[in-house]
Design a protein around this motif. Structure first.
Motif, mmCIF file in Angstrom:
data_model
loop_
_atom_site.group_PDB
_atom_site.id
_atom_site.type_symbol
_atom_site.label_atom_id
_atom_site.label_comp_id
_atom_site.label_asym_id
_atom_site.label_seq_id
_atom_site.Cartn_x
_atom_site.Cartn_y
_atom_site.Cartn_z
ATOM 1 N N ILE A 199 0.822 -1.202 0.000
ATOM 2 C CA ILE A 199 0.000 0.000 0.000
ATOM 3 C C ILE A 199 0.860 1.258 0.000
ATOM 4 N N THR A 200 1.913 1.262 0.802
ATOM 5 C CA THR A 200 2.738 2.468 0.888
ATOM 6 C C THR A 200 3.306 2.825 -0.480
ATOM 7 N N LEU B 66 0.588 4.071 -2.816
ATOM 8 C CA LEU B 66 0.213 5.470 -2.574
ATOM 9 C C LEU B 66 1.261 6.403 -3.176
ATOM 10 N N ILE C 227 0.611 6.529 -6.788
ATOM 11 C CA ILE C 227 -0.564 7.329 -7.126
ATOM 12 C C ILE C 227 -0.223 8.820 -7.045
ATOM 13 N N LEU D 169 -0.876 9.999 -10.654
ATOM 14 C CA LEU D 169 -2.171 10.649 -10.792
ATOM 15 C C LEU D 169 -2.207 12.014 -10.123
ATOM 16 N N GLY D 170 -1.067 12.439 -9.580
ATOM 17 C CA GLY D 170 -1.037 13.758 -8.959
ATOM 18 C C GLY D 170 -1.805 13.846 -7.656
ATOM 19 N N ALA D 171 -1.889 12.750 -6.925
ATOM 20 C CA ALA D 171 -2.559 12.789 -5.628
ATOM 21 C C ALA D 171 -1.650 13.454 -4.597
ATOM 22 N N HIS D 172 -2.170 13.633 -3.390
ATOM 23 C CA HIS D 172 -1.408 14.369 -2.370
ATOM 24 C C HIS D 172 -1.305 13.596 -1.074
ATOM 25 N N PHE D 173 -0.797 12.362 -1.136
ATOM 26 C CA PHE D 173 -0.598 11.650 0.120
ATOM 27 C C PHE D 173 0.617 12.197 0.857
ATOM 28 N N GLY E 69 -1.022 20.599 -1.048
ATOM 29 C CA GLY E 69 -2.280 19.860 -1.179
ATOM 30 C C GLY E 69 -2.703 19.137 0.082
ATOM 31 N N GLY E 70 -2.063 19.426 1.205
ATOM 32 C CA GLY E 70 -2.467 18.782 2.465
ATOM 33 C C GLY E 70 -1.775 17.454 2.703
ATOM 34 N N GLY E 71 -0.851 17.073 1.813
ATOM 35 C CA GLY E 71 -0.152 15.802 2.011
ATOM 36 C C GLY E 71 0.830 15.871 3.170
ATOM 37 N N ASN E 72 1.254 14.715 3.617
ATOM 38 C CA ASN E 72 2.154 14.681 4.766
ATOM 39 C C ASN E 72 3.249 13.628 4.555
ATOM 40 N N MET F 214 5.585 12.760 6.340
ATOM 41 C CA MET F 214 5.868 11.960 7.534
ATOM 42 C C MET F 214 5.028 10.695 7.579
ATOM 43 N N MET F 215 3.854 10.731 6.960
ATOM 44 C CA MET F 215 2.995 9.551 6.969
ATOM 45 C C MET F 215 3.665 8.404 6.217
#
Lengths: 656, 196, 110
Positions: free
Chosen positions: A248-249, A252, A255, A259-263, A268-271, A273-274
């Protein structure tokens, strides 16, 4: 037209570095040589029917070992390049970018494409023989696991010459690994290489848990099972609980990139550290995944070469299983400096110290097993004995690192580098070498030259300490990891130079091992069925094991079943009467695993370069191969009794 | 001669496979657990974009929930028919289950398309990245289950109820119940807590 | 190799259950879905209490499905499946709760 091809090629192939051109040439020549040899000796058919499509766990194990030794070579060359660059200050041997790529691939290859397959190789070679089974629970899946690993490893490795290597560190922390800072394809090679082989690891985990829980010989209660099989069970439990987190990591991260996501992005609120939190939830159990089987190997070897029962069997089982659960509760010690507050750091410091306790229990068990034993010092035992002090020191420095306030000083310094190399080389690599030397006669049917083996052993050991002891000091002097060079004024160069010498001594040790194998093949010495006076079931059958392993399934009544049987025979008791032979049910070979994995390779390669024309057919191919397997009901056959009789008679003739 | 053995060998093999599949489901649990962890950690990071309360249209989600729940029940009825040796009933209930699953997917895709049209894409915020990935992964699992179910129905009509197809039906019904369980938590943690 | 039909009709220890148990499971699931729905949509309880109601009903429904649909209670000893499940849930909770705990100090941009 010609210009556009030239432009494409200049981006597609890695250019500009003489080392890489050298690699291009040698890869090309090797491939031509392999193809030519196979064609000349008319071995294509043999290769396909005997190896590429095999579902026999013993052959799959051999393929794992060969692949992992190739990867050990590549990872080792990476290490030597790094040590050369660091040998003296202001060295101009590797460019900074190239250095980044090399420490990244060194880490990934050594952990995921060397240690993991080496371990799976030993699982495959030993576990079914040790528990008295004819195969693993899911032979088809086993073959698929191997080929997924293989294709994943190849996908990762071609990034060296095509597209460019990943260069964001072996765990590839964001935001550096995000599109914004690593726009090249290297990072995608990293993701898909690991992802594809990770699926294989997960399936191997499931496969061996079921094999061990359900396929033991009649009478072999769990508490009578050999310790190596216990260690495999604990490692596999950890695999199936930890690897989904990695899947999963990395998904993500992909992605984010694709896809330009913000994990894990900065905006964009991503982190980011996660990501670090998640990857270490896999990463910490992962180090226990690879070291637990090594503990199992040592337990077998120490008992065999001390001619004694393993001391503290139950506490050993308890230690293995508790480590496998505990390993999930220490992950935050990899990022004490992240700033999660005193509560978090205190909790994870304590759990980290606590996990040292079961590990300490095992060390005492091995020592007490040797105590007053009739010890003999063949190569497997040498590696086992060398492991103990090495691992104890490595473990102690680990406890130092677990002190959270002190870790702010040690974090990312060469002290850390020295620590984890000491536990991973001293624990895992020594363990797997010991295992390979121990089971080699059983697997291949010939013995290895002891004398060259001892040379290899001493080069490795001396090299190890010369290489890594100075690094502890360098860490305390302030040298941080991943620096590609340093100045004369730092006062680091003497220790670095010594360290480099040690690394090359280990390289020489590796060459001795290769020479040992080649020498032993040339002066072939047939191995007896039980060369070490072993204790467990694998030594009761011929070397190499016949394809069905056991002509009749043994009945087990106690621990160390084969040793007890030998004791009874020595006292003049007649061997147990064997039941009559019966036809043996075997799985049929299948080409689907390699084909399906090749489709995975295509899909991964397509996604790396964002070529949907390749990725989509790749995924369709994967789906079709799965359907083809699902609709195939003709998957097994029987070996008739007379064929078993012939094989057994031939093996007896050989032994005489 | 070897026939009796063949029975036992096969029987053992099928029970091994069922156990292997159960372990696979455990790994899938961990996989979804990681996605849930990510969602829970990132769900407040809306980056100035739409929040859960503004975005989620509950009627559609409630319909999806009951459809999937019913399909879990019908997949159980399929197993029941199989145990009674009723092949027609088995294939029939599997078909009902697949149709309900397809309806579920249609509703979910419609919901996603609607959200994207409102400008809430996967790249809008960390919250939406985590939302689409978690719910989408569940949807992907359901879609794979649909293809698998169709393949299985073909095999059942060709070969009838044998030890192999019996195990396959047991496996897919386990898978289907599992997906329903995951959806319960998606429904609770993502949707209900989102609009609360 | 594929004709085992006669033999297989009476291998009796795998997943069974009766129509009755499936119906009970289905009804219980429906009830356990409707309760949180009503609670949340009508704002009957709020804050922590609502969270508790939601999570408890969800977990209960999970248990209902395990028992009535997945027949976990019918497993023969040794109960590997149950043990694997408990271990898996334990690790899953560690992942979720541990992440929340570690990351609360690290919530950066909103």
């Amino acid at each position: 037209m010609w210009d556009s091809i030239k432009k494409f090629a200049s981006e597609f192939f890695v250019t500009g570095d003489p080392l890489i051109y050298g690699a291009d040439v040698s890869i090309g020549l090797t491939m031509i040589a392999v193809v030519a040899a196979l064609t000349y000796f008319k071995k294509w058919n043999w290769l396909w029917t005997e190896w590429l499509t095999t579902v026999d766990h013993k052959k799959i194990g051999i393929m794992y070992i060969i692949a992992s030794i190739l990867m050990l070579f590549r990872g080792g060359v990476d290490a030597l390049l790094m040590r050369t660059q660091l040998a003296v200050p202001n060295m101009d041997f590797l460019s900074p970018e190239h250095y980044n790529a090399i420490f990244t691939t060194h880490g990934v290859i050594m952990i995921l494409f060397m240690a993991m397959p080496f371990m799976f190789g030993l699982f495959n070679l030993v576990v079914p023989l040790q528990i008295g089974a004819r195969d693993v629970a899911f032979p088809f899946l086993n073959s698929l696991s191997f080929w997924l690993f293989f294709m994943g490893a190849m996908l990762f490795n071609i990034s060296f010459v095509i597209g460019g290597s990943p260069d964001a560190g072996w765990l590839s922390y964001p935001p550096l690994s995000e599109k914004m800072f690593s726009s090249g394809v290297g990072q995608d090679f990293y993701i898909w290489g690991i992802q594809i082989s990770g699926i294989g690891s997960l399936m191997t985990g499931i496969n061996f848990i079921v094999t061990i829980l359900k396929m033991r010989a009649p009478g072999m209660k769990l508490m009578k099972m050999p310790m190596f099989s216990w260690s495999v069970l604990s490692s596999c439990i950890t695999i199936i609980l930890a690897f989904p987190i990695l899947t999963i990591t990395l998904a993500l991260l992909f992605i984010d990139r694709y896809l330009g996501a913000h994990f894990f992005t900065l905006d964009g609120g991503g982190n980011p550290m996660m990501y670090i939190n998640l990857i270490w939830m896999w990463g910490h159990p992962e180090v226990y995944i690879i070291v637990l089987p090594a503990f199992g190997v040592f337990s077998e070897i120490v008992a065999t070469f001390s001619r004694k029962r393993l001391f503290g069997y139950k506490s050993m089982v308890f230690a293995l299983m508790s480590i496998s659960a505990f390993s999930f509760f220490t992950w935050a010690h990899h990022f004490f400096t992240m700033g999660s507050g005193a509560d978090v750091n205190a909790f994870f410091a304590l759990t980290t110290m606590a996990i040292a306790i079961p590990t300490g229990v095992k060390v005492f068990n091995w020592l007490f097993t040797m105590f007053r034993g009739k010890i003999s010092f063949e190569t497997p035992m040498l590696w086992a004995i060398a492991f103990i002090p090495c691992f104890v020191v490595g473990g102690m420095t680990g406890v130092l690192l677990s002190v959270a306030p002190a870790d702010f000083q040690f974090h990312n310094s060469y002290f850390l580098i020295a620590h984890f190399h000491q536990v991973i080389i001293g624990g895992v690599v020594f363990g797997f070498f010991a295992g390979l030397y121990y089971w080699w006669p059983k697997v291949f049917g010939f013995t290895l030259n002891e004398k060259i083996g001892k040379w290899a052993f001493w080069f490795w050991n001396a090299g190890f300490y010369i290489c890594f002891m100075p690094q502890y000091v360098l860490g305390l002097m302030g040298m941080t990891r991943r620096v590609n060079t340093y100045g004369w004024d730092t006062g680091w160069w003497e220790l670095n130079f010594v360290s480099t010498i040690g690394a090359f001594l280990m390289g020489i040790g590796f060459l001795f091992q290769i020479w040992q194998i080649l020498h032993s093949i040339k002066f072939m010495q047939k191995a007896p069925a039980d060369p070490w006076n072993g204790r467990t079931l694998e030594w009761s059958i011929p070397s190499p094991a016949p394809m069905y392993n056991f002509a009749t399934i043994p009945h087990v009544e106690e621990r160390d079943a084969w040793w007890e049987e030998k004791q009874r025979r020595a006292q003049g008791e007649a061997p147990k009467p064997l039941p009559p032979l019966e036809p043996i049910h075997m799985p049929k070979n299948s080409g689907i695993p390699i084909i399906k994995s090749a489709f995975w390779f295509a899909a991964g390669f397509g996604l790396v370069f964002n070529w949907l024309w390749l990725a989509i057919p790749g995924f369709i191919g994967i789906a079709l191969s799965m359907l083809a397997h699902s609709f195939n009901y003709d998957t097994d056959y029987y070996i008739p009794v007379d064929e078993i009789e012939r094989t057994e008679a031939a093996a007896k003739g050989d032994a005489r | 001669m070897a026939h009796q053995q063949a029975h036992e060998g096969h029987h053992d093999l099928e029970s091994l496979r069922l156990m292997g599949f159960w372990l696979f489901l455990i790994t899938d649990c961990i996989l979804f657990g990681t996605l849930f962890a990510t969602y829970v950690v990132l769900h407040g990071n809306t980056n100035g974009g739409p929040t859960a309360q503004e975005l989620f249209a509950m009627p559609g989600v409630i319909a999806e929930t009951f459809i999937l729940l019913t399909s879990s029940f019908t997949s159980g009825l399929a197993v029941l028919s199989m145990n009674q040796g009723n092949r027609k009933g088995l294939i029939g209930w599997l078909a009902v289950t697949a149709l309900l699953g397809a309806y579920f997917i249609t509703l979910e895709v419609t919901e996603f398309v609607h959200m994207v049209h409102e400008g809430a894409t996967i790249g809008t915020s960390a919250f939406l990245s985590a939302f689409y990935t978690l719910v989408g992964t569940h949807g992907l699992h359901v879609s794979i289950g649909l293809c698998w179910m169709i393949a299985l129905m073909i095999q059942l009509s060709k070969r009838g109820i044998t030890s192999v197809t019996r195990r396959k039906v047991n496996v897919i019904s386990l898978y289907w119940h599992f997906l329903d369980v995951v959806w319960i938590f998606v429904f609770t943690i993502v949707y209900l807590m989102g609009v609360m | 190799m594929a004709q085992h039909t006669a033999h297989d009709n009476h291998d009796s220890h795998e997943s069974h259950g009766s129509l009755k148990s499936y119906v009970i499971g289905f009804v219980l699931s429906l009830v356990l879905t409707i309760i949180p729905l009503v609670v949340v949509l009508n704002d009957m309880v709020e804050g922590t209490a609502a969270m508790v109601v939601l999570l408890v009903t969800a977990v209960l429904q999970f248990v209902v499905q395990l028992i009535f649909f997945m027949h976990l209670r019918e497993e023969q000893k040794p109960r590997w499946n149950l043990m694997a499940l408990i271990l898996g849930i334990f690790i899953l909770l560690t992942i979720v709760i541990g992440s929340i705990w570690i990351m609360t100090y690290n919530t950066v941009a909103h």
